[in-house]
Design an enzyme around this catalytic site. Structure first.
Site, PDB file in Angstrom:
ATOM      1  NE  ARG A 117      -8.458  -6.312  -4.495  1.00  0.00           N
ATOM      2  CZ  ARG A 117      -7.884  -5.122  -4.596  1.00  0.00           C
ATOM      3  NH1 ARG A 117      -6.574  -4.988  -4.498  1.00  0.00           N
ATOM      4  NH2 ARG A 117      -8.616  -4.043  -4.806  1.00  0.00           N
ATOM      5  CB  SER A 141      -8.950  -4.678  -9.652  1.00  0.00           C
ATOM      6  OG  SER A 141      -7.671  -5.232  -9.384  1.00  0.00           O
ATOM      7  CE  LYS A 148       1.151  -0.999  -3.944  1.00  0.00           C
ATOM      8  NZ  LYS A 148       0.038  -0.316  -3.291  1.00  0.00           N
ATOM      9  CG  ASP A 149      -2.567  -4.592  -1.615  1.00  0.00           C
ATOM     10  OD1 ASP A 149      -2.265  -3.415  -1.337  1.00  0.00           O
ATOM     11  OD2 ASP A 149      -3.091  -4.932  -2.694  1.00  0.00           O
ATOM     12  NE  ARG A 186       4.235   4.166   0.510  1.00  0.00           N
ATOM     13  CZ  ARG A 186       4.381   4.486  -0.768  1.00  0.00           C
ATOM     14  NH1 ARG A 186       5.423   5.188  -1.168  1.00  0.00           N
ATOM     15  NH2 ARG A 186       3.481   4.118  -1.667  1.00  0.00           N
ATOM     16  NE  ARG A 187       1.798   5.816  -3.640  1.00  0.00           N
ATOM     17  CZ  ARG A 187       1.002   4.906  -4.174  1.00  0.00           C
ATOM     18  NH1 ARG A 187      -0.321   5.038  -4.059  1.00  0.00           N
ATOM     19  NH2 ARG A 187       1.502   3.872  -4.819  1.00  0.00           N
ATOM     20  CE  LYS A 188      -2.243  14.852   4.061  1.00  0.00           C
ATOM     21  NZ  LYS A 188      -3.509  14.735   4.847  1.00  0.00           N
ATOM     22  NE  ARG A 212     -10.146   2.772  -0.734  1.00  0.00           N
ATOM     23  CZ  ARG A 212     -11.017   1.819  -0.373  1.00  0.00           C
ATOM     24  NH1 ARG A 212     -11.957   2.078   0.518  1.00  0.00           N
ATOM     25  NH2 ARG A 212     -10.959   0.625  -0.907  1.00  0.00           N
ATOM     26  N   GLY A 213     -10.005   3.828  -5.150  1.00  0.00           N
ATOM     27  CA  GLY A 213     -10.522   3.194  -6.358  1.00  0.00           C
ATOM     28  C   GLY A 213      -9.425   2.473  -7.105  1.00  0.00           C
ATOM     29  CG  ASN A 214     -10.496   0.518 -10.803  1.00  0.00           C
ATOM     30  OD1 ASN A 214     -10.318   1.576 -11.395  1.00  0.00           O
ATOM     31  ND2 ASN A 214     -11.599  -0.202 -10.968  1.00  0.00           N
ATOM     32  CB  THR A 254     -11.681   4.439 -10.374  1.00  0.00           C
ATOM     33  OG1 THR A 254     -12.518   3.396 -10.883  1.00  0.00           O
ATOM     34  CG2 THR A 254     -12.534   5.419  -9.576  1.00  0.00           C
ATOM     35  NE  ARG A 255      -6.101   4.265  -7.028  1.00  0.00           N
ATOM     36  CZ  ARG A 255      -5.107   3.618  -6.446  1.00  0.00           C
ATOM     37  NH1 ARG A 255      -4.282   4.261  -5.627  1.00  0.00           N
ATOM     38  NH2 ARG A 255      -4.917   2.338  -6.667  1.00  0.00           N
ATOM     39  CB  CYS A 264      -3.055   1.180   6.016  1.00  0.00           C
ATOM     40  SG  CYS A 264      -4.603   0.818   6.860  1.00  0.00           S
TER      41      CYS A 264
END
Length: 301
Positions: free
Chosen positions: A8, A10, A80-81, A129-131, A147-149, A152-153, A240
């Protein structure tokens, strides 16, 4: 000999791919490596939560197709993706050494403990999972979807007036923004995603030429850890859409696997652990599947 590496585009993906290529170049000085950037569906759709537009394959399918078509010779992903089932016709190679497995908070003000966050603090994450794990520790928190890279986040802390965001330590460290980490979330508070911090190197099945190029950068401890964690993921048929966490700690020949699974709404979270002697990838997988069966049984009671 020339090897085309797909990734990718990013900053994180390119940093990871360049690191792997540098390791491979050092071991294979006679080989020329070329990096090819490939856009994925997950990169193109940035304003919709991941669980609303598909599954883990969002960030890999286009890359895998070019691998199958022979347009590239190997692909580098964040493990993990990756879906629990490997794409037909493809395989993973050896796993390089793993980065920090923890999640972190990027904050306006650093803290020493989760209890120091202000009451009702607004924390950004797109991960169930985090939430749900954060809400279990601090029910007063306001979790905002983002969302975003990575860049961005992080910028959304200011643009959306957040108190902080959750990211994987590995990504933050790899792109050189480690000094912005405000708090490392302990794994007993927020269990990481299966294989978090590990890289996946994917090739065509039976491509011995490329497979052997990767062998010198293998880290067996990392390999055993992620095999156990991904076996748990496969055992619960994870996606997910569900909160899923797993971490395998391997010390002195003993593997301690802790895993988490919940329902879509986070109304029930099951966390269990299993410790066993482990000296091979096959045993690690058996431990992962065994724990998956136990967790599923408890969740479905």
């Amino acid at each position: 000999m020339k090897v085309v590496v797909g990734t990718r585009g990013s900053k994180l993906a390119l940093t990871q791919s360049k690191w792997v290529v540098s390791q491979l170049e050092a071991c294979n000085p006679e080989v020329e490596f070329e990096i090819k950037i490939i856009k994925t569906k997950g990169d193109l759709i940035q304003n919709v939560p991941l669980d609303k537009i598909g599954d883990k394959g969002l960030f890999v399918k286009e890359i895998e197709q070019q691998l199958l078509d022979g347009e590239i010779d190997l692909a580098i992903h964040s493990m993990k993706d990756m879906p629990s089932e490997v794409c037909k016709g493809l395989q993973f190679t050896y796993t390089p050494v793993r980065e920090d497995i923890r999640d972190v908070l990027i904050l306006k003000q650093p803290i020493n403990d989760l209890s120091e966050l202000p009451h009702g603090a607004r924390i950004g994450t797109g991960s169930k999972r985090r939430k749900y794990q954060l809400l279990e520790a601090r029910p007063d928190l306001q979790i905002e979807p983002i969302r975003g890279n990575i860049d961005t986040r992080i910028s959304k802390i200011e643009t959306e007036n957040l108190d902080g965001i959750v990211l994987a330590a590995a990504g933050v460290r790899r792109i050189g923004r480690e000094d912005e980490i405000g708090y490392y979330l302990p794994v007993d508070v927020v269990l990481p995603a299966p294989a978090q911090g590990a890289l996946a190197i994917e090739i065509r099945e039976n491509d011995e030429r490329i497979y052997n190029l990767i062998r010198p950068i293998e880290d067996m401890k990392s390999q055993i850890q992620i095999e156990a964690e991904r076996a748990f993921l496969a055992g619960v048929e994870g996606s997910c859409h569900l909160p899923i966490g797993a971490y395998a700690n391997l010390e002195a020949g003993r593997l301690h696997l802790t895993a988490l699974l919940g329902d879509e709404e986070g109304t029930k979270l099951v966390k269990q652990a299993l410790t066993s002697e482990c000296n091979s990838i096959e045993v690690a997988r058996q431990i992962g599947y065994k724990l998956a069966d136990s967790v599923m049984e408890e969740l479905n009671r």
